[in-house]
Scaffold this motif. Structure first.
Motif, PDB file in Angstrom:
ATOM      1  N   LEU A  84       0.835  -1.196   0.000  1.00  0.00           N
ATOM      2  CA  LEU A  84       0.000   0.000   0.000  1.00  0.00           C
ATOM      3  C   LEU A  84       0.870   1.246   0.000  1.00  0.00           C
ATOM      4  O   LEU A  84       0.505   2.276  -0.545  1.00  0.00           O
ATOM      5  CB  LEU A  84      -0.908   0.014   1.228  1.00  0.00           C
ATOM      6  CG  LEU A  84      -2.044  -1.007   1.204  1.00  0.00           C
ATOM      7  CD1 LEU A  84      -2.746  -1.073   2.545  1.00  0.00           C
ATOM      8  CD2 LEU A  84      -3.034  -0.672   0.111  1.00  0.00           C
ATOM      9  N   VAL A  85       2.015   1.160   0.647  1.00  0.00           N
ATOM     10  CA  VAL A  85       2.959   2.279   0.651  1.00  0.00           C
ATOM     11  C   VAL A  85       4.354   1.719   0.419  1.00  0.00           C
ATOM     12  O   VAL A  85       4.570   0.521   0.507  1.00  0.00           O
ATOM     13  CB  VAL A  85       2.953   3.042   1.998  1.00  0.00           C
ATOM     14  CG1 VAL A  85       1.700   3.866   2.132  1.00  0.00           C
ATOM     15  CG2 VAL A  85       3.123   2.095   3.160  1.00  0.00           C
ATOM     16  N   THR A  89       8.264   4.274   3.903  1.00  0.00           N
ATOM     17  CA  THR A  89       7.084   4.917   4.475  1.00  0.00           C
ATOM     18  C   THR A  89       6.491   4.041   5.581  1.00  0.00           C
ATOM     19  O   THR A  89       6.025   4.551   6.602  1.00  0.00           O
ATOM     20  CB  THR A  89       6.024   5.182   3.394  1.00  0.00           C
ATOM     21  OG1 THR A  89       6.655   5.788   2.280  1.00  0.00           O
ATOM     22  CG2 THR A  89       4.930   6.074   3.900  1.00  0.00           C
ATOM     23  N   LEU A  93       5.763   5.294   9.326  1.00  0.00           N
ATOM     24  CA  LEU A  93       4.412   5.417   9.877  1.00  0.00           C
ATOM     25  C   LEU A  93       4.277   4.711  11.218  1.00  0.00           C
ATOM     26  O   LEU A  93       3.613   5.205  12.123  1.00  0.00           O
ATOM     27  CB  LEU A  93       3.393   4.803   8.904  1.00  0.00           C
ATOM     28  CG  LEU A  93       3.069   5.594   7.647  1.00  0.00           C
ATOM     29  CD1 LEU A  93       2.200   4.770   6.720  1.00  0.00           C
ATOM     30  CD2 LEU A  93       2.371   6.901   8.012  1.00  0.00           C
TER      31      LEU A  93
ATOM     32  N   ALA B 217       0.226   9.214   3.060  1.00  0.00           N
ATOM     33  CA  ALA B 217       0.034   7.766   2.936  1.00  0.00           C
ATOM     34  C   ALA B 217      -1.448   7.421   2.958  1.00  0.00           C
ATOM     35  O   ALA B 217      -1.900   6.526   2.237  1.00  0.00           O
ATOM     36  CB  ALA B 217       0.770   7.030   4.058  1.00  0.00           C
ATOM     37  N   ARG B 220      -3.091   8.581  -0.455  1.00  0.00           N
ATOM     38  CA  ARG B 220      -2.710   7.752  -1.604  1.00  0.00           C
ATOM     39  C   ARG B 220      -3.689   6.599  -1.821  1.00  0.00           C
ATOM     40  O   ARG B 220      -3.924   6.172  -2.952  1.00  0.00           O
ATOM     41  CB  ARG B 220      -1.285   7.214  -1.398  1.00  0.00           C
ATOM     42  CG  ARG B 220      -0.785   6.254  -2.470  1.00  0.00           C
ATOM     43  CD  ARG B 220      -0.607   6.962  -3.784  1.00  0.00           C
ATOM     44  NE  ARG B 220      -0.352   6.058  -4.904  1.00  0.00           N
ATOM     45  CZ  ARG B 220      -1.285   5.538  -5.677  1.00  0.00           C
ATOM     46  NH1 ARG B 220      -2.548   5.796  -5.437  1.00  0.00           N
ATOM     47  NH2 ARG B 220      -0.971   4.747  -6.690  1.00  0.00           N
ATOM     48  N   GLN B 221      -4.291   6.106  -0.720  1.00  0.00           N
ATOM     49  CA  GLN B 221      -5.159   4.936  -0.839  1.00  0.00           C
ATOM     50  C   GLN B 221      -6.493   5.260  -1.509  1.00  0.00           C
ATOM     51  O   GLN B 221      -7.163   4.397  -2.040  1.00  0.00           O
ATOM     52  CB  GLN B 221      -5.424   4.313   0.546  1.00  0.00           C
ATOM     53  CG  GLN B 221      -4.190   4.114   1.410  1.00  0.00           C
ATOM     54  CD  GLN B 221      -3.049   3.456   0.664  1.00  0.00           C
ATOM     55  OE1 GLN B 221      -3.249   2.538  -0.130  1.00  0.00           O
ATOM     56  NE2 GLN B 221      -1.823   3.931   0.908  1.00  0.00           N
ATOM     57  N   MET B 229      -4.736  13.462  -4.817  1.00  0.00           N
ATOM     58  CA  MET B 229      -3.988  12.959  -3.671  1.00  0.00           C
ATOM     59  C   MET B 229      -3.435  14.107  -2.846  1.00  0.00           C
ATOM     60  O   MET B 229      -3.544  14.117  -1.616  1.00  0.00           O
ATOM     61  CB  MET B 229      -2.849  12.055  -4.158  1.00  0.00           C
ATOM     62  CG  MET B 229      -1.917  11.623  -3.047  1.00  0.00           C
ATOM     63  SD  MET B 229      -0.596  10.560  -3.658  1.00  0.00           S
ATOM     64  CE  MET B 229       0.535  10.656  -2.282  1.00  0.00           C
TER      65      MET B 229
END
Lengths: 386, 371, 248
Positions: A84-85, A89, A93, B217, B220-221, B229
């Motif tokens: 997902l990232v 990242t 996180l 983050a 982005r999803q 974004m």
């Protein structure tokens, strides 16, 4: 020196050694930032453990906190697998979130818990001698000395036991796997040892500075040696040096011991970074300059060998066509003449017999892609280096 | 504290506005950091800013916010460039360089901070607020500075939007089109450093990087469009700032940094799970549906195998001969019937014209991927 | 040294490139005439991509010069289009197929100006040409490898250049895409464009290309396929066992 002072230096040195050992492998395996993630995210584990045991040196707390560290690593790896990232990242996180939970837990229970934010960031090395282990009426020394001592003992024995496997899996994962050493077990083993060490050191130096103790000695050592054994020994020496000199600097300035230790590590790294033979910045820049000139010389000689026509071999051609600045061309020409590789007649350059032989041999090495051999060749032919 | 205080209380309004703007600029520039794979660089830079804060105070002897910001900016930049130098000139990899600068600068900063605490200087109090941030210390002037910087970076971002997007996606290609990539690189990196420095007072050096990463983050999803974004990330950032500040202001003893980070982290968690298309939940549902579909296709192609040897494709066959086939259930049979790929009469099935064409096309697709 | 003539699309003189002082290209002299469809072949590590990148000014050579239609590349940017290796970008980037193709128009727009309807129309036409119009709004990560390669090709087509430099456009694509791409390349050549393609599959060289350059750190040979694509040059480039390379 009072006995408390000696004890503090002893604890600091042991912490430094305990950190330097896993640190060496983390740096070599390009996992240095994992130590940052672990050191931050164990905070909720430590606080929780502290609620239960009321003692920063309790084994239960250490196990609990180390577990939080391992869980963090798995969480990071889980997020990385979801794609997902990006990988970095995921690290960025997870640990601030867990660290925040820890900080809030401390703040919300400030009245009941004798843990404060300063201790989290800096540790409480100065107070370590006052929390003593007493068994049956006899004073056995500071508790944290015992804690970090045991952790060090465990990691040293693991290191001695699995040295060969660790070395192999660090430098060649594929080979290690084919020889039957599971890289996965070593990977998590290393992370578990790192977690436990970080928890043990946390009390002494705090969350951020433990990262300095893990990475800086190993990074400095890596700029000085290629030998894993030497690198381990050097990192330990650097760690101990920073521990003791840091203590005295803190004493002098009346400032934080942990802060002073990492400042000493910083100075040490700066020195190594600048002056390390072969890998320091200065020696790298000097070597690059020389290489640049010598590569240019080779290009030039090859060009002479490739081209028969006089206009391609004229001095002026160097600037016009090979596209070099005047200074560069003069340096190349000088180097070639000084080494008797060329002779110039009426502005037209010819290879000498020696130059021809050198170029032919160099060309041979270039086409079979063995640049290292060229170094030997240069030793053999050159009177002056670039 | 009550909700209505937000609108009446002047200080509270200032603080809320400040954190909202901060969140917005962090989300906006953080999107670029995340897409450039520089997530951890922000962490290193924010930690590296600490000695600058302390030195600015030691050198000038006054606690002037703007001087401190400049000090933080300088030492953050020194840290950033040293990281680049280490990676470029030595054998150390970027993770080691990041960890080194982060911890060594922070350690030096802590040394200076503890040193300052012992100094006989009354107005030193409050420098440690920069560790975890204290939104309550924001005053109107700070908000103005933030607003101006945000305005400028938004303007520059919009101005060079096309070029920055190109650089993020394909740097080499950008160069071949004749754009100066070095200029663009310096531009975006400097704005990221400025955003970090702006946030130090509110979120603190320790957690500032999360403020940069988390909104981006999460955003982005939800979208596959860069502009959306960036907009979404600014919104998430602003919301985290406001909610986080609200919570921490309503409680005593709570620094703003950790609360804001946790609010932002919950946005991330929610987005990871529930975002349509990319989210884990959507993915799990899609996975199950695909597996069902695959079973359906397998059964149909198996039937096709049986049928294609007959002259009449609609010739009925016994259901029993399907039993020894792997992906077959009665449910798949009824779905196939629903889609009119087959007809069922008693314990016999026969393939329809549609079913045959469908099976043939599946067969072709499979054949192609085998190439 | 050949005289700098404008009928040569690209002229490379005495080019030497080194990464960290490890030489990758040595004293390359190369003349690519206008209007050829040329393959650059050579073993792994021969410097094929490096040669393309140095022509484009992405990599700075330590010696030598590159001329595009007789002038430095920086003055001829608009005449050259580049198709990088597919693996060189992050395909999870939040953007659509059409968006990527539109990037091809950025060069002619210059700084700050935004693409408008005209650019969009050209991009859609390019997408149609590579058979990807139906996918224009697709997020790029949801495209197959072959489709991603077609998008890259469309992006170069939009540039409407005279010279096309392509780094392994056939790598990891399906047979249909490979045919589609080669047909477009041949069509471009017919309209007088110059195409330079880093190519791996030696077997298809005679079928696809009319010009070939053999490269292995040094330039080995360059010329029409029918004249120089022979055992002698293949052996010089790949060593004695070149047949293994062909069959791979």
């Amino acid at each position: 020196m009072t006995s408390a002072q000696i004890e503090i230096q002893l604890i600091a040195s042991l912490v430094a050694i305990a950190c330097a050992l896993p640190g060496t492998f983390l740096v070599l395996r390009k996992m240095a930032m994992i130590s940052d993630a672990i050191s931050h995210s164990i905070l909720p584990g430590i606080v929780l453990g502290f609620f239960i045991t009321q003692d920063l040196n309790s084994p239960l707390l250490i196990v609990l906190a180390a577990l939080t560290g391992v869980v963090t690593v798995m969480l990071v790896e889980f997020i990385q697998r979801t794609k997902l990232v990006k990988e970095d990242t995921a690290i960025g996180l997870v640990f601030p979130a867990l660290f925040s939970i820890g900080v809030i837990m401390i703040a919300k229970n400030a009245n009941d818990v004798h843990l404060d934010i300063d201790a989290v960031l800096l540790g409480e090395l100065a107070f370590a001698p006052f929390d003593r282990l007493v068994a049956g009426g006899t004073d056995l020394g500071p508790k944290s000395l015992w804690v970090i001592g045991s952790i060090l003992l465990i990691s040293v024995s693991l290191l001695l036991l699995f040295f060969k496997e660790l070395k192999l899996s660090t430098f060649d994962k594929g080979l290690a796997a084919t020889l039957g050493f599971s890289p996965v077990i070593l990977h998590y083993g290393l992370k578990t040892v790192s977690s436990v060490t970080i928890v043990g050191a946390f009390d002494a130096v705090g969350a951020v500075l433990v990262v300095a103790l893990i990475i800086a000695p190993a990074a400095s050592a890596y700029l000085l040696t290629d030998d894993l054994r030497k690198m381990l020994i050097l990192s330990c020496c650097f760690g101990v040096f920073a521990a003791i000199s840091g203590y005295w600097m803190a004493n002098l300035l009346d400032a934080s011991i942990a802060g002073s230790m990492s400042t000493m590590l910083g100075l040490l790294f700066l020195l190594v970074y600048l002056f390390a033979p072969n890998r320091g910045v200065i020696s790298v820049l000097v070597r690059q300059r020389r290489q640049q000139l010598e590569v240019a010389l080779l290009v030039f000689l090859l060009h002479l060998q490739n081209h028969e026509e006089p206009e391609e071999r004229h001095v002026k051609h160097l600037q016009e066509h090979i596209n070099w600045q005047k200074v560069q061309s003069e340096r190349v020409l000088n180097l070639a003449t000084n080494n008797n590789l060329i002779k110039i007649t009426n502005g037209v350059i010819d290879l000498t017999g020696k130059g021809r032989q050198f170029t032919a041999e160099a060309l041979n090495y270039i086409t079979i892609n063995k640049e290292t051999a060229i170094e030997d060749l240069k030793e053999q032919f050159f009177l002056f280096r670039g | 504290m009550q909700l209505s205080d937000f609108f009446t209380d002047y200080t509270l309004r200032t603080i809320t506005l400040g954190t909202a703007i901060l969140g917005a600029i962090c989300g906006m520039l953080g999107s670029f950091a995340v897409l450039r794979k520089q997530s951890l660089l922000g962490d290193a830079i924010s930690h590296a800013a600490l000695p600058g804060i302390a030195l600015a105070f030691i050198i000038t002897g006054v606690k002037d916010r703007n001087l401190i910001l400049i000090g933080a900016l300088i030492s953050g930049l020194v840290g950033a460039f040293w990281i680049k130098g280490i990676v470029k000139h030595t054998r150390l990899k970027s993770d080691t360089a990041l960890g080194l600068i982060l911890s060594l600068f922070f350690g030096f900063g802590m040394l200076l901070l503890t040193f300052i605490q012992k100094m006989p200087n009354a107005n030193q109090a409050g420098l440690d607020k920069y560790l975890f941030g204290q939104a309550a210390t924001l005053v109107e002037q700070d908000v103005w500075v933030m607003a101006v910087v945000t305005g400028v970076s938004l303007f520059v971002l919009l101005l060079f939007w096309k070029e920055l997007k190109l650089l993020l996606f394909d740097a080499d290609y950008t160069k071949t089109l004749g754009f100066n990539t070095q200029f663009l690189d310096i531009l975006i990196t400097s704005f990221i450093v400025i955003a970090i420095v702006l946030g130090l007072q509110t979120v603190g050096v320790v957690l500032m990087s999360a403020m940069l990463l988390a909104p981006a983050a999460a955003a982005r999803q939800w979208t596959n469009n860069l502009a959306k974004m960036v907009a979404l990330a600014s919104m998430f950032g602003a919301l985290s700032g406001v909610v986080g500040t609200g919570i921490s202001a309503s409680q005593s003893n709570l620094s703003t940094g950790p609360v804001i980070v946790l609010v932002a982290a919950s946005f991330v968690m929610f987005s990871f799970v529930f975002a349509p298309n990319r989210g884990l939940l959507a993915r799990a549902i899609r996975f199950r549906r695909n597996r069902k579909d695959l079973n359906l296709k397998k059964t149909l192609t198996f039937m096709h195998h049986i049928v294609r040897n007959h002259e009449n494709i609609s010739h009925p066959h016994s259901i029993r001969i399907l039993n020894n086939f792997h992906g077959f259930t009665l449910k798949t049979l009824s779905v196939l019937e629903q889609r009119q790929f087959i007809r069922i009469e008693g314990d016999q099935w026969s393939m329809t014209e549609e079913g045959f064409t469908e099976a043939t096309s599946i067969y072709d697709q499979l054949g192609q991927t085998d190439d | 040294m050949a005289p700098a003539s404008t009928s040569n699309a690209i002229q490379v003189d005495d080019l030497t490139v080194a990464y960290d002082f490890k030489p990758v290209l040595w004293d390359i002299d190369l003349v690519i005439p206008e209007g050829v469809l040329m393959a650059i072949v050579g073993p792994n590590g021969a410097g094929k991509s490096t040669l393309i990148k140095s022509i484009l000014g992405i990599i700075k050579p330590i010696a030598g010069s590159v001329k595009v239609f007789g002038r430095p590349y920086s003055e001829q940017v608009s005449k050259v289009a580049y198709v990088p290796q597919k693996g060189s970008v992050d395909w999870d980037f939040p953007t659509t197929a059409l968006d990527v193709v539109m990037m091809g128009t950025y060069g002619s727009l210059g700084w700050i100006r935004r693409p408008g309807q005209k650019e969009k129309k050209r991009s859609l036409e390019a997408l149609e040409k590579v058979g990807m119009l139906a996918f224009k709004n697709r997020q790029i990560s949801q495209l197959s490898g072959g489709q991603q390669q077609r998008i890259f090709l469309a992006r170069a087509l939009v540039q409407d250049a005279l010279i096309y430099l392509m780094d392994e456009p056939f790598q990891g694509v399906d047979a249909t895409t490979e045919r589609a791409i080669i047909n477009i390349l041949k069509e471009l050549r017919k309209s007088g464009k110059t195409l330079i393609v880093v190519h791996h599959d030696l077997q298809t060289v005679p079928e696809y290309f009319d010009w070939v350059t053999f490269l292995n750190v040094k330039s080995i040979a360059s010329g029409p396929v029918k004249d120089i694509f022979n055992d002698d040059n293949l052996t010089k480039t790949y060593g004695i066992n070149y047949k293994v390379a062909v069959n791979k």
